[in-house]
Enzyme design. Structure first.
Site, PDB file in Angstrom:
ATOM      1  N   GLU A 128       5.781  -2.196   0.654  1.00 15.27           N
ATOM      2  CA  GLU A 128       6.189  -1.587  -0.614  1.00 15.27           C
ATOM      3  C   GLU A 128       7.619  -2.007  -0.955  1.00 15.27           C
ATOM      4  O   GLU A 128       8.504  -1.982  -0.105  1.00 15.27           O
ATOM      5  CB  GLU A 128       6.109  -0.062  -0.475  1.00 15.27           C
ATOM      6  CG  GLU A 128       6.619   0.722  -1.654  1.00 15.27           C
ATOM      7  CD  GLU A 128       6.693   2.218  -1.363  1.00 15.27           C
ATOM      8  OE1 GLU A 128       6.804   2.990  -2.316  1.00 15.27           O
ATOM      9  OE2 GLU A 128       6.640   2.601  -0.168  1.00 15.27           O
ATOM     10  N   LYS A 181       1.478   2.086  -9.042  1.00 12.89           N
ATOM     11  CA  LYS A 181       1.182   3.290  -8.267  1.00 12.89           C
ATOM     12  C   LYS A 181       0.784   4.449  -9.181  1.00 12.89           C
ATOM     13  O   LYS A 181       1.436   4.715 -10.188  1.00 12.89           O
ATOM     14  CB  LYS A 181       2.395   3.667  -7.420  1.00 12.89           C
ATOM     15  CG  LYS A 181       2.137   4.780  -6.418  1.00 12.89           C
ATOM     16  CD  LYS A 181       3.369   5.055  -5.556  1.00 12.89           C
ATOM     17  CE  LYS A 181       3.111   6.146  -4.540  1.00 12.89           C
ATOM     18  NZ  LYS A 181       4.306   6.487  -3.748  1.00 12.89           N
ATOM     19  N   CYS A 216       2.214   3.586  -0.272  1.00 12.06           N
ATOM     20  CA  CYS A 216       2.901   4.682   0.410  1.00 12.06           C
ATOM     21  C   CYS A 216       2.014   5.906   0.557  1.00 12.06           C
ATOM     22  O   CYS A 216       0.990   5.899   1.218  1.00 12.06           O
ATOM     23  CB  CYS A 216       4.198   5.005  -0.327  1.00 12.06           C
ATOM     24  SG  CYS A 216       5.270   6.180   0.541  1.00 12.06           S
TER      25      CYS A 216
END
Length: 525
Positions: free
Chosen positions: A284, A347, A397
């Site tokens: 990430e 995301k 994440c």
């Protein structure tokens, strides 16, 4: 003359206080056992006995209010142990004073403990007419489900995650998800407690039935794992290289360090380059700049995919200027071996107070506490990226601990799950180990390979049976090279989701209605 009047200890007085020293100790012991059921410091087998001290505390003639307090004690002890790392993050990267970091961590622990308090209080309310082995597992699933979804949800270390290394029982997750394992653990605790407490033929019979259920789940695990092994053997695959740059979080966004960061990832990628046409994965925000802006750093990444002749997946912040706005996204880019951007994922599920600030405009004090934290934009949805004729599902994440995200990818015929994360925030606490352990379930629920690239670890490769094929240590500059397969195994959980939780909600409504009917009947006599 000697006074024979008994002195009443106010702590032990049932009428004037909520609990005795003994019951409080038992509740705290359950909390300690729950904490020690999870990594980094514990072992999953402790979860199978963790509730027994709390059940003994609730066995006393306590009121519902007393049950709530005892459950809250259990929750506080367990969650302070499980999420203590939040104080570390707030102090070191939120730049708040020590006392405030601890207070905020304790506030979150209080909120999470509320669910265990309700669990214990409801056990007391229902115990007169409902046996523990019927109420406890159902109640636990209802409240655990609520914790996982209410107020954006916080499914961190749900009880079933403690069994991530229990390979055969873990296979049950492709039917009932992590809640299925949670249900079995609480059911076993309740049955064992009843056997120890009452020691009657009925309780021994119930205990045997629970053991038979667990044996059945274990046998299913053996059978299902054999099916997975056969499917893996007959499937095509590819090489992958997972790059762990181990970039210090305090330097990560320093413009003077951008080139050095990129050089680290480039060197590790070239040294551990997979076969042509394979996949290299960076963590990430591994590219600490706006990749979409054409510059020398952008070209360096494009040239790397050309040099390695491999697909390159990496994280970077992106921005979109529409209608005069300026939205930033936590994104993942996919480059082809020809250096062409073939896909971008933004995301979807953002981390509260990390990537966006809820209640900023409602409560003025929140705005003061979170000065400097911006709001990222939310991606359009969990849509897989195309790698030639294969599909890969990206989990950035925190999304790696969300079962519904992996399910949505599976429903779109995704062939591989890729989790990219930056766990440098957590330091050398238990959080990186906890975070990694939960991703194991996503592989089992979907019966897909899952590869995970983390900036400071833990990076790893997990097969569709939930077995950890390879992994790295934390805070090491490293690369993990392995081979994955594109497996197509349908699962009940991927198709239907948390049906178990819905059944439990139905049962708990029935239990309360029956209990209410019994109480009304008694009142009218």
């Amino acid at each position: 003359m000697k006074n024979n009047t008994a002195t009443i200890n106010p702590i032990q007085s049932g009428s004037g206080n909520l609990f005795t020293r003994n019951t409080a100790f038992l509740a705290a012991l359950s909390g300690l056992l729950l904490f020690l059921s999870f990594p980094r410091y514990g072992s999953g087998w402790l979860a199978w006995i963790a509730f027994i001290p709390l059940f003994f505390a609730l066995k006393k003639p306590v009121t519902m209010t007393q049950g709530l307090v005892l459950g809250f004690i259990t929750g506080m002890v367990s969650y302070v142990g499980i999420i203590y790392w939040i104080a570390f993050v707030i102090i070191n990267y939120g730049f708040l004073p020590l006392y405030l970091g601890i207070i905020l961590m304790l506030l979150l622990a209080c909120y999470l403990s509320f669910y265990i308090a309700l669990f214990a209080g409801c056990i007391v309310y229902l115990r007169e007419k409902m046996p523990l082995y019927l109420t406890a597992p159902v109640l636990w699933i209802c409240f655990e489900y609520g914790k996982s979804y209410l107020l954006t949800g916080f499914p961190w270390e749900n009880l079933g995650y403690s069994q991530y290394l229990n390979t055969y029982l873990l296979q049950f997750a492709d039917i009932a998800g992590v809640f299925g394992l949670s249900f079995l653990i609480v059911l076993f605790n309740a049955a064992l407690f009843e056997m120890i407490n009452k020691r009657t033929k009925r309780e021994y019979a119930i205990g045997c039935m629970v053991v038979f259920v667990l044996a059945g789940v274990y046998i299913y695990g053996i059978y299902r794992l054999d099916q997975v092994n056969q499917a893996v053997q007959n499937s095509e695959g590819m090489e992958v290289s997972l790059i762990q740059g181990n970039i210090d979080q305090s330097l990560k966004w320093n413009e003077d360090y951008q080139r050095e960061t990129l050089n680290i990832y480039e060197q590790l990628s070239l040294k551990n380059s997979p076969a042509n046409g394979s996949l290299i994965v960076w963590p990430e925000t591994a590219a600490p700049f706006l990749f979409q802006d054409r510059n020398i750093l952008h070209d360096q990444i494009v040239n790397l995919s050309l040099k390695t002749k491999s697909w390159l997946l990496f994280g970077s912040v992106s921005h979109a200027r529409e209608n005069g706005g300026n939205d930033f996204f936590n994104s993942a880019y996919l480059l082809s071996p020809a250096g062409v951007v073939k896909g971008k994922y933004d995301k979807v599920h953002l981390v509260p107070y990390g990537e966006y600030v809820p209640f900023r405009d409602i409560f003025p004090f929140v705005k003061k506490l979170t000065a400097g934290i911006g709001d990222f934009g939310t991606g359009p949805g969990f849509y897989p990226l195309s790698l030639d004729h294969k599909k890969i599902g990206i989990l950035i994440c925190y999304e790696g601990i969300l079962p519904f995200a992996a399910r949505r990818y599976k429903q779109q015929s995704t062939d591989l799950l890729v989790n990219i994360t930056n766990d440098a925030w957590f330091g050398a606490t238990s959080a990186p180990f906890q975070h990694f352990s939960m991703s194991v379930f996503r592989a089992v629920e979907t019966r897909l390979y899952l590869v995970r690239a983390a900036n400071t670890g833990i990076s790893g490769i997990i097969d569709p049976g939930g077995r950890i094929i390879a992994k790295t240590n934390i805070f090491q500059k490293n690369a993990l090279k392995g081979y994955i397969k594109f497996v197509n195994i349908p699962t009940f959980y991927a198709q239907y989701g948390d049906i178990l939780a819905m059944i439990c909600f139905g049962l708990i409504i029935f239990y309360f209605l029956m209990n209410l009917k019994w109480r009304v009947g008694n009142a009218n006599r």
